[in-house]
Design a protein around this motif. Structure first.
Motif, PDB file in Angstrom:
ATOM      1  N   GLY A 121       0.785  -1.228   0.000  1.00 52.50           N
ATOM      2  CA  GLY A 121       0.000   0.000   0.000  1.00 52.50           C
ATOM      3  C   GLY A 121       0.815   1.276   0.000  1.00 52.50           C
ATOM      4  O   GLY A 121       0.573   2.187  -0.801  1.00 52.50           O
ATOM      5  N   VAL A 167      -5.517   0.111  -7.791  1.00 58.89           N
ATOM      6  CA  VAL A 167      -5.983  -0.337  -6.475  1.00 58.89           C
ATOM      7  C   VAL A 167      -6.859  -1.574  -6.609  1.00 58.89           C
ATOM      8  O   VAL A 167      -6.742  -2.525  -5.826  1.00 58.89           O
ATOM      9  CB  VAL A 167      -6.739   0.798  -5.758  1.00 58.89           C
ATOM     10  CG1 VAL A 167      -7.379   0.281  -4.471  1.00 58.89           C
ATOM     11  CG2 VAL A 167      -5.804   1.951  -5.453  1.00 58.89           C
ATOM     12  N   ALA A 205      -5.879  -5.030  -5.043  1.00 54.22           N
ATOM     13  CA  ALA A 205      -6.772  -5.446  -3.959  1.00 54.22           C
ATOM     14  C   ALA A 205      -7.243  -6.884  -4.160  1.00 54.22           C
ATOM     15  O   ALA A 205      -7.322  -7.664  -3.205  1.00 54.22           O
ATOM     16  CB  ALA A 205      -7.971  -4.504  -3.870  1.00 54.22           C
ATOM     17  N   LEU A 252      -6.658  -6.733   3.187  1.00 55.04           N
ATOM     18  CA  LEU A 252      -7.238  -5.709   2.320  1.00 55.04           C
ATOM     19  C   LEU A 252      -7.270  -4.361   3.034  1.00 55.04           C
ATOM     20  O   LEU A 252      -6.927  -3.323   2.448  1.00 55.04           O
ATOM     21  CB  LEU A 252      -8.651  -6.116   1.904  1.00 55.04           C
ATOM     22  CG  LEU A 252      -9.395  -5.134   0.999  1.00 55.04           C
ATOM     23  CD1 LEU A 252      -8.641  -4.930  -0.308  1.00 55.04           C
ATOM     24  CD2 LEU A 252     -10.820  -5.631   0.726  1.00 55.04           C
ATOM     25  N   VAL A 266      -5.184  -0.910   1.728  1.00 52.09           N
ATOM     26  CA  VAL A 266      -5.835   0.382   1.451  1.00 52.09           C
ATOM     27  C   VAL A 266      -5.364   1.430   2.444  1.00 52.09           C
ATOM     28  O   VAL A 266      -5.175   2.610   2.085  1.00 52.09           O
ATOM     29  CB  VAL A 266      -7.368   0.219   1.485  1.00 52.09           C
ATOM     30  CG1 VAL A 266      -8.058   1.569   1.331  1.00 52.09           C
ATOM     31  CG2 VAL A 266      -7.825  -0.731   0.377  1.00 52.09           C
ATOM     32  N   ALA A 311      -2.024   2.703   1.289  1.00 54.90           N
ATOM     33  CA  ALA A 311      -2.181   3.588   0.131  1.00 54.90           C
ATOM     34  C   ALA A 311      -2.722   4.950   0.538  1.00 54.90           C
ATOM     35  O   ALA A 311      -2.286   5.991   0.024  1.00 54.90           O
ATOM     36  CB  ALA A 311      -3.115   2.929  -0.887  1.00 54.90           C
ATOM     37  N   ALA A 312      -3.665   4.958   1.489  1.00 58.00           N
ATOM     38  CA  ALA A 312      -4.246   6.227   1.951  1.00 58.00           C
ATOM     39  C   ALA A 312      -3.202   7.084   2.666  1.00 58.00           C
ATOM     40  O   ALA A 312      -3.122   8.300   2.463  1.00 58.00           O
ATOM     41  CB  ALA A 312      -5.426   5.943   2.870  1.00 58.00           C
ATOM     42  N   THR A 331       2.168   3.332   8.636  1.00 54.98           N
ATOM     43  CA  THR A 331       1.276   2.191   8.417  1.00 54.98           C
ATOM     44  C   THR A 331       1.520   1.109   9.460  1.00 54.98           C
ATOM     45  O   THR A 331       0.570   0.556  10.040  1.00 54.98           O
ATOM     46  CB  THR A 331       1.479   1.615   7.007  1.00 54.98           C
ATOM     47  OG1 THR A 331       1.189   2.629   6.041  1.00 54.98           O
ATOM     48  CG2 THR A 331       0.565   0.420   6.779  1.00 54.98           C
ATOM     49  N   THR A 345     -12.236  -0.059   5.415  1.00 59.08           N
ATOM     50  CA  THR A 345     -11.508  -0.020   4.145  1.00 59.08           C
ATOM     51  C   THR A 345     -12.166   0.940   3.165  1.00 59.08           C
ATOM     52  O   THR A 345     -11.490   1.749   2.516  1.00 59.08           O
ATOM     53  CB  THR A 345     -11.454  -1.434   3.531  1.00 59.08           C
ATOM     54  OG1 THR A 345     -10.773  -2.315   4.437  1.00 59.08           O
ATOM     55  CG2 THR A 345     -10.720  -1.411   2.194  1.00 59.08           C
ATOM     56  N   GLY A 358     -10.401   4.275   1.987  1.00 58.15           N
ATOM     57  CA  GLY A 358     -10.146   4.352   0.547  1.00 58.15           C
ATOM     58  C   GLY A 358     -10.832   5.530  -0.105  1.00 58.15           C
ATOM     59  O   GLY A 358     -10.239   6.209  -0.959  1.00 58.15           O
ATOM     60  N   THR A 359     -12.064   5.802   0.289  1.00 61.38           N
ATOM     61  CA  THR A 359     -12.788   6.950  -0.274  1.00 61.38           C
ATOM     62  C   THR A 359     -12.116   8.251   0.115  1.00 61.38           C
ATOM     63  O   THR A 359     -11.962   9.165  -0.716  1.00 61.38           O
ATOM     64  CB  THR A 359     -14.246   6.936   0.218  1.00 61.38           C
ATOM     65  OG1 THR A 359     -14.870   5.707  -0.163  1.00 61.38           O
ATOM     66  CG2 THR A 359     -15.014   8.103  -0.371  1.00 61.38           C
TER      67      THR A 359
END
Length: 318
Positions: free
Chosen positions: A85, A116, A120, A167, A171, A174-175, A190, A302, A306-307
């Motif tokens: 991520g 993603v 994922a 998962l 995410v 990545a965020a 992280t 998640t 993610g949003t």
């Protein structure tokens, strides 16, 4: 392009899973031979006659136990979040490739969605593969390490929990990289966030459902069945829950206050007067219910994370 950029992580993860699978398979096959040479009815298991067999297996496979029970539940998601991520977006900013990749005919939303989404799917497949391997391994060692339901580490390695954790960690990494824009810093953060969230989720399991109650005399049987013990309580003769019976009721005989026999006599005396000691627990039959509840919580987190990362990246793409 996604494969070219992330094949190192994919191949490394596949290699680690393969190595773990070989380790689990070898230990399970060797344990099967060991048990065939030390045949004791009902062993391995919690029964007293299984003590020597259980100790023998524990000594023989201590390192495997430590890896599966102590390290893998937390380290697995942390590594996925940090190495899958965290580099996803942070590396684009560090190398400046975002200025090229995000100004082409492919929109940023589609670029993120494709990368993603594909990664994922691979993460979920890897998590399910891990779950299947550990589940097969448990069929041999279940009597020694105990049921997965009551063991917090194992609970997060079997069923759908492993895939949900992996998962979420991916995410999350990545965020964080979308906000920090630095790969190494994102990896460290992280790790820290997952190390914080993991024990919170472990302790939160007790709140997934209202615990059942049984007389304290059934404590050993409930424990042997693999239930999660959440606490104990007292009820008075009217059935009302109380903090405890009156201190001056059924006093222990001199010299028996701290002995098991003295405690048993006092409990019997209190029971005759209507004061019942109860144990609160979650039965092992709730395993899949708790698995899906935990997976749903992680899935919701998640989606939320993610949003938020997507909106942040779209607004601050340069």
């Amino acid at each position: 392009m996604t494969w070219r950029q992330h094949r190192a992580q994919v191949l490394a993860t596949a290699g680690l899973l393969l190595g773990l699978g070989v380790l689990l398979l070898a230990s399970a096959m060797d344990a099967t031979r060991y048990l065939a040479e030390h045949v004791v009815a009902g062993c391995p298991g919690p029964a007293e006659q299984c003590h020597d067999v259980n100790v023998g297996l524990s000594q023989r496979y201590g390192l495997v136990y430590q890896a599966v029970l102590g390290i893998l539940p937390l380290l697995g998601p942390a590594l996925i979040g940090a190495f899958w991520g965290a580099p996803l977006i942070g590396r684009e900013f560090e190398r400046g490739t975002n200025k090229l990749a995000w100004t082409q005919s492919v929109t940023l939303g589609r670029w993120l969605g494709t990368k993603v989404g594909l990664l994922a799917v691979l993460v979920v497949v890897a998590g399910l593969a891990l779950s299947a391997m550990v589940g097969a391994w448990l069929s041999v060692f279940d009597g020694v390490v105990g049921p997965a339901f009551s063991n917090a580490g194992l609970f997060n390695l079997v069923g759908v929990a492993a895939a949900a954790w992996w998962l979420f960690a991916f995410v999350l990494g990545a965020a964080i990289s979308a906000v920090l824009r630095r790969t190494l810093a994102s990896m460290a953060v992280t790790f820290a966030v997952i190390a914080l969230v993991f024990p919170i989720m472990v302790f939160a399991r007790d709140a997934y459902a209202e615990p059942l109650r049984a007389a304290y005399t059934e404590y050993e049987a409930i424990l042997d069945q693999g239930a999660i013990l959440t606490g104990n309580a007292w009820t008075d003769p009217s059935g009302r829950e109380i903090a405890g019976p009156p201190a001056d009721l059924c006093p222990p005989a001199p010299g028996e206050a701290d002995s098991a026999a003295g405690q048993q006599k006092r409990d019997s005396c209190l029971a005759e007067r209507g004061f019942i000691s109860m144990v609160e627990y979650h039965p092992v039959s709730r395993f899949w219910r708790f698995q899906w509840i935990q997976a749903a919580i992680l899935a919701a987190a998640t989606v939320l994370v993610g949003t938020g990362a997507l909106v942040w990246t779209l607004r601050r793409r340069h």
